[in-house]
Write a protein that holds these residues in place. Sequence first.
Motif, PDB file in Angstrom:
ATOM      1  N   LYS A 147       2.775 -13.642  -1.743  1.00  0.00           N
ATOM      2  CA  LYS A 147       3.083 -13.016  -0.354  1.00  0.00           C
ATOM      3  C   LYS A 147       2.973 -11.622  -0.485  1.00  0.00           C
ATOM      4  O   LYS A 147       3.349 -10.792   0.542  1.00  0.00           O
ATOM      5  N   ASP A 148       2.342 -10.906  -1.542  1.00  0.00           N
ATOM      6  CA  ASP A 148       2.401  -9.572  -1.504  1.00  0.00           C
ATOM      7  C   ASP A 148       1.115  -8.964  -2.297  1.00  0.00           C
ATOM      8  O   ASP A 148       1.002  -9.206  -3.331  1.00  0.00           O
ATOM      9  N   GLY A 149       0.412  -8.526  -1.483  1.00  0.00           N
ATOM     10  CA  GLY A 149      -0.973  -8.032  -2.010  1.00  0.00           C
ATOM     11  C   GLY A 149      -1.105  -6.981  -3.038  1.00  0.00           C
ATOM     12  O   GLY A 149      -1.912  -6.335  -3.740  1.00  0.00           O
ATOM     13  N   ALA A 150       0.159  -5.797  -3.010  1.00  0.00           N
ATOM     14  CA  ALA A 150       0.303  -4.910  -3.832  1.00  0.00           C
ATOM     15  C   ALA A 150       0.595  -5.283  -5.130  1.00  0.00           C
ATOM     16  O   ALA A 150       1.186  -6.226  -5.500  1.00  0.00           O
ATOM     17  N   THR A 151       0.083  -4.431  -6.239  1.00  0.00           N
ATOM     18  CA  THR A 151       0.559  -4.848  -7.684  1.00  0.00           C
ATOM     19  C   THR A 151       2.074  -4.588  -7.970  1.00  0.00           C
ATOM     20  O   THR A 151       2.643  -3.699  -7.603  1.00  0.00           O
ATOM     21  N   PRO A 152       2.599  -5.801  -8.524  1.00  0.00           N
ATOM     22  CA  PRO A 152       4.164  -5.516  -8.724  1.00  0.00           C
ATOM     23  C   PRO A 152       4.236  -4.527 -10.043  1.00  0.00           C
ATOM     24  O   PRO A 152       3.407  -4.261 -10.526  1.00  0.00           O
ATOM     25  N   PRO A 153       5.506  -3.903 -10.194  1.00  0.00           N
ATOM     26  CA  PRO A 153       5.792  -2.989 -11.410  1.00  0.00           C
ATOM     27  C   PRO A 153       5.534  -4.040 -12.438  1.00  0.00           C
ATOM     28  O   PRO A 153       5.885  -5.003 -12.820  1.00  0.00           O
ATOM     29  N   ARG A 154       5.243  -3.070 -13.591  1.00  0.00           N
ATOM     30  CA  ARG A 154       4.991  -3.661 -14.895  1.00  0.00           C
ATOM     31  C   ARG A 154       6.297  -4.174 -15.230  1.00  0.00           C
ATOM     32  O   ARG A 154       7.358  -3.523 -15.250  1.00  0.00           O
ATOM     33  N   PRO A 155       6.270  -5.289 -16.049  1.00  0.00           N
ATOM     34  CA  PRO A 155       7.580  -5.470 -16.651  1.00  0.00           C
ATOM     35  C   PRO A 155       8.356  -4.761 -17.412  1.00  0.00           C
ATOM     36  O   PRO A 155       7.524  -4.026 -18.165  1.00  0.00           O
ATOM     37  N   HIS A 178      -8.145  -3.982   2.281  1.00  0.00           N
ATOM     38  CA  HIS A 178      -6.755  -3.996   1.783  1.00  0.00           C
ATOM     39  C   HIS A 178      -6.508  -3.926   0.422  1.00  0.00           C
ATOM     40  O   HIS A 178      -5.474  -3.027   0.035  1.00  0.00           O
ATOM     41  N   ASN A 179      -7.328  -4.174  -0.453  1.00  0.00           N
ATOM     42  CA  ASN A 179      -7.086  -4.209  -2.088  1.00  0.00           C
ATOM     43  C   ASN A 179      -7.954  -3.640  -2.909  1.00  0.00           C
ATOM     44  O   ASN A 179      -7.535  -3.283  -4.165  1.00  0.00           O
ATOM     45  N   GLU A 180      -9.289  -3.288  -2.439  1.00  0.00           N
ATOM     46  CA  GLU A 180     -10.333  -3.163  -3.377  1.00  0.00           C
ATOM     47  C   GLU A 180     -10.882  -1.821  -3.076  1.00  0.00           C
ATOM     48  O   GLU A 180     -11.533  -0.989  -4.010  1.00  0.00           O
ATOM     49  N   TYR A 181     -10.877  -1.097  -1.933  1.00  0.00           N
ATOM     50  CA  TYR A 181     -11.019   0.180  -1.734  1.00  0.00           C
ATOM     51  C   TYR A 181      -9.964   1.230  -2.556  1.00  0.00           C
ATOM     52  O   TYR A 181      -9.028   0.601  -2.723  1.00  0.00           O
ATOM     53  N   LYS A 189       3.650   0.241  14.806  1.00  0.00           N
ATOM     54  CA  LYS A 189       3.217   0.521  13.331  1.00  0.00           C
ATOM     55  C   LYS A 189       1.830  -0.600  13.156  1.00  0.00           C
ATOM     56  O   LYS A 189       2.235  -1.727  13.596  1.00  0.00           O
ATOM     57  N   ALA A 190       1.109  -0.169  12.322  1.00  0.00           N
ATOM     58  CA  ALA A 190      -0.061  -1.063  11.977  1.00  0.00           C
ATOM     59  C   ALA A 190       0.219  -1.142  10.651  1.00  0.00           C
ATOM     60  O   ALA A 190       0.298  -0.352   9.870  1.00  0.00           O
ATOM     61  N   THR A 191      -0.045  -2.498  10.079  1.00  0.00           N
ATOM     62  CA  THR A 191      -0.051  -2.863   8.686  1.00  0.00           C
ATOM     63  C   THR A 191      -0.900  -3.707   8.044  1.00  0.00           C
ATOM     64  O   THR A 191      -1.750  -4.177   9.152  1.00  0.00           O
ATOM     65  N   GLN A 192      -1.085  -3.907   6.950  1.00  0.00           N
ATOM     66  CA  GLN A 192      -1.992  -4.925   6.450  1.00  0.00           C
ATOM     67  C   GLN A 192      -1.634  -6.273   7.080  1.00  0.00           C
ATOM     68  O   GLN A 192      -2.487  -7.148   7.350  1.00  0.00           O
ATOM     69  N   GLN A 193      -0.412  -6.492   7.246  1.00  0.00           N
ATOM     70  CA  GLN A 193       0.074  -7.788   7.732  1.00  0.00           C
ATOM     71  C   GLN A 193      -0.438  -7.923   9.300  1.00  0.00           C
ATOM     72  O   GLN A 193      -0.830  -9.285   9.612  1.00  0.00           O
ATOM     73  N   SER A 194      -0.447  -6.873   9.867  1.00  0.00           N
ATOM     74  CA  SER A 194      -0.887  -7.060  11.392  1.00  0.00           C
ATOM     75  C   SER A 194      -2.645  -7.174  11.413  1.00  0.00           C
ATOM     76  O   SER A 194      -2.762  -7.908  12.344  1.00  0.00           O
ATOM     77  N   THR A 215      -4.970 -11.270   1.798  1.00  0.00           N
ATOM     78  CA  THR A 215      -6.491 -11.295   1.733  1.00  0.00           C
ATOM     79  C   THR A 215      -6.896 -12.076   0.640  1.00  0.00           C
ATOM     80  O   THR A 215      -7.845 -12.732   0.745  1.00  0.00           O
ATOM     81  N   GLN A 216      -6.196 -11.762  -0.551  1.00  0.00           N
ATOM     82  CA  GLN A 216      -6.776 -12.526  -1.907  1.00  0.00           C
ATOM     83  C   GLN A 216      -6.765 -14.091  -1.628  1.00  0.00           C
ATOM     84  O   GLN A 216      -7.631 -14.838  -1.878  1.00  0.00           O
ATOM     85  N   ALA A 217      -5.392 -14.596  -1.068  1.00  0.00           N
ATOM     86  CA  ALA A 217      -5.354 -16.112  -1.071  1.00  0.00           C
ATOM     87  C   ALA A 217      -6.436 -16.387   0.434  1.00  0.00           C
ATOM     88  O   ALA A 217      -6.912 -17.662   0.183  1.00  0.00           O
ATOM     89  N   ILE A 218      -6.514 -15.556   1.115  1.00  0.00           N
ATOM     90  CA  ILE A 218      -7.300 -16.118   2.257  1.00  0.00           C
ATOM     91  C   ILE A 218      -8.793 -16.261   1.889  1.00  0.00           C
ATOM     92  O   ILE A 218      -9.370 -17.409   2.172  1.00  0.00           O
ATOM     93  N   VAL A 219      -9.306 -15.397   1.021  1.00  0.00           N
ATOM     94  CA  VAL A 219     -10.633 -15.700   0.468  1.00  0.00           C
ATOM     95  C   VAL A 219     -10.635 -16.997  -0.396  1.00  0.00           C
ATOM     96  O   VAL A 219     -11.767 -17.597  -0.287  1.00  0.00           O
ATOM     97  N   GLN A 220      -9.608 -17.104  -1.053  1.00  0.00           N
ATOM     98  CA  GLN A 220      -9.685 -18.382  -2.114  1.00  0.00           C
ATOM     99  C   GLN A 220      -9.628 -19.592  -1.026  1.00  0.00           C
ATOM    100  O   GLN A 220     -10.158 -20.651  -1.470  1.00  0.00           O
ATOM    101  N   ILE A 221      -8.826 -19.597  -0.175  1.00  0.00           N
ATOM    102  CA  ILE A 221      -8.709 -20.694   0.924  1.00  0.00           C
ATOM    103  C   ILE A 221      -9.879 -20.907   1.514  1.00  0.00           C
ATOM    104  O   ILE A 221     -10.344 -22.290   1.542  1.00  0.00           O
ATOM    105  N   ILE A 222     -10.551 -20.028   2.033  1.00  0.00           N
ATOM    106  CA  ILE A 222     -11.956 -20.095   2.749  1.00  0.00           C
ATOM    107  C   ILE A 222     -12.967 -20.859   1.768  1.00  0.00           C
ATOM    108  O   ILE A 222     -13.655 -21.890   2.129  1.00  0.00           O
ATOM    109  N   SER A 223     -13.016 -20.486   0.448  1.00  0.00           N
ATOM    110  CA  SER A 223     -13.891 -20.881  -0.718  1.00  0.00           C
ATOM    111  C   SER A 223     -13.696 -22.137  -1.068  1.00  0.00           C
ATOM    112  O   SER A 223     -14.402 -22.927  -1.737  1.00  0.00           O
ATOM    113  N   GLY A 224     -12.264 -22.691  -0.722  1.00  0.00           N
ATOM    114  CA  GLY A 224     -11.999 -24.158  -1.128  1.00  0.00           C
ATOM    115  C   GLY A 224     -11.268 -24.102  -2.428  1.00  0.00           C
ATOM    116  O   GLY A 224     -10.992 -25.425  -2.896  1.00  0.00           O
ATOM    117  N   SER A 225     -10.892 -23.001  -3.133  1.00  0.00           N
ATOM    118  CA  SER A 225     -10.395 -23.172  -4.464  1.00  0.00           C
ATOM    119  C   SER A 225      -9.002 -23.189  -4.348  1.00  0.00           C
ATOM    120  O   SER A 225      -8.389 -23.437  -5.495  1.00  0.00           O
TER     121      SER A 225
END
Length: 689
Positions: free
Chosen positions: A228-236, A467-470, A532-537, A616-626
């Motif tokens: 549920k979070d497209g941002a890269t989490p902190p390194r462990p 959202h994630n690749e630019y 506000k506008a967000t990626q979620q909106s 969006t990452q999950a959305i692309v995967q869901i549409i592809s059926g994977s």
Amino acid sequence: MGLAANLRILAVLLCLAAAPPPVSANSLKTFTAKYGAFDDNTLFATTPASLIGRDALQVTPDTISDIINLTNQSGRVLLKQPFKLWKGPNNNSSSSDRVASFNSSFLINIFRINNNPAGEGLAFVLVPDTNLPNNSSGQYLGLTNSTTDGLASNRLIAVEFDTFKQDYDPDDNHVGLNINSVESKKAESLNQSGIQLSPTGAKFYNVWVEYDGVKKTIQVYIIEQPEKDGATPPRPDSPVLEEALDLRGVVDQISYFGFSASTGNTIELNCVLRWNLTVEYFSDDNGPLIKILLGVGLPAVAVAVAAAVAVAYYRRRKKRSMPINILGALKSLPGTPREFEFKDLKKATNNFDEKNKLGQGGYGVVYKGLLQNEGLEVAVKWFSRGDLKDQGDFLAELMIINRLRHKHLVRLLGWCHKNGKLLLVYDYMPNGSLDMHLFSDSNSKPLSWNLRYNIISGAASALHYLHNEYDQRVVHRDLKASNIMLDSNFNARLGDFGLARALDTEKTSYTEAEGVLGTMGYIAPECFHMGKATQQSDIYAFGAVLLEVVCGLRPGTKVGGFQFLVDWVWYLHREGRLLDAVDKRLGEEYVVEEAERVLLLGLACSHPIASERPQTQAIVQIISGSVAVPHVPPFKPAFVWPSMPMGLEDISQATTTMTNTTSFSISTSNFGTGSTSQYVSRDSNFNLV
């Protein structure tokens, strides 16, 4: 060059003037790059079974490859640029000499097809060349083969992510450090870390491989990418693998970075979706600056720079009271987009004839044009933005459009500035916008299901890029069917970036001082509270698009006793009649599984609580059926404020807008029964924690 930069150079030169000249002929430099959409094939060397597609490095064949057989394959994808990793002759360096450091972080997806057993694995590598060894499939991970395995002449190291147990492996889920062999020098099982490299269903993992050229140690970190979070989490804090390693004597002095992978009798998809790489490297060229300094003399150069600083300071003070030179700013845009002559655009559009008018919005009028000398059809947008307080806001927006590069975005060709008016020139989209085909005359042939599905797949890919690749996170803020354009092959091209904004690295939202902008039916509920506008909106708006594509109805349509399309679809979902929402004009000409998938995904994206929407990452995967669609509750959940995790900036905004507010409700006919949805707001003074 700015004043601050000149001051920094002056300080460096003054220090150099007081110091003895450098005695080393070797300099340590740094290379840094971020790769996301992987749309530039010229940067990477691929082997026959590997490819760059679906916005990822497909190190072994993917499901859309021409290669039908996925078994017993191996591949490599390497950065074409090699790096010199230590000074001096290749075989004549002291072990105490400095070795280059590097830091590689990447996002991987090792996907188990149809939940069958996975194999064999994926590896991050340093190799001497871009060649793939023969017969390197199966257990050899694209690194070696039965003849060469273990030979010092391989000159390679690899960090393997192994999904198949060989006799020498601890298990089928481990990370290992390999030196010239597929038998790891050190291996660590990931089971105790709760990480399954190739689980049932798709999971994504962030990996960091860090090498310290001073301490001569290598560390590997790994963490799951939150769904549920497209941002890269902190390194462990703690590595899953750590080992002493001196690159010298193992790899070639000049080596290549990249990835290798293989399949055996069992198969998997080995994908790298993002890659950040920082490498120190040695160069024998100290560059022209040092040569100039040594030839002219440091004190003289320092005096010259001091004079330049004084001039820059004077000019800076003078310009503070001057308006922005928009023409100069346009000509200095990165990539130098083409400047069109106004007379050419006027001729191309037949003096901006109403007959050539393609559309009109609050930010300008768009005309079709033909540049006859080039035989090029274009779309010309005559921009009118009187509502902007200054031209700086407009230039910031144009900077975004100019630098976006994706096959599912409308491409900006150039600009024209004439008498205070600005015109933007885009690729012409011969099939117009998506809404023209969805809501055209009922007597015309409806848009086919295959085209609809292809369009939403392309639009999802474009949104994921923003959202994630630019290199900056971009919120579109006006995603809707009329802003999804269609090229000659009916491929989606997301356009109209009149409201788009790039977010600063540390921010998650964009605040609009003049209130919520966008189109009703596509605006997420939290936007009315946050301003506000967000990626979620953006994702909420994409959910509205998904529903209208399948249903053939606009988001604000009153249907079945409901005020909004989303409420009707949610009601049908609860009643077990979800497919009743499919556009009746399609008849039986649609794929049932795909229609159900898109409708459920549309509801998931329309979740009133922003943090519950898929990324969006999950959305692309869901549409592809994977990937399966996330669970969608039978009743539409209530909106709760705050609807997403907030940073300090967000809390401050919420406090100012929601002070002294406890709760309120809006009566809506959610399920055709007159029920009331409760929109609950928490007291901002003590509950926003």
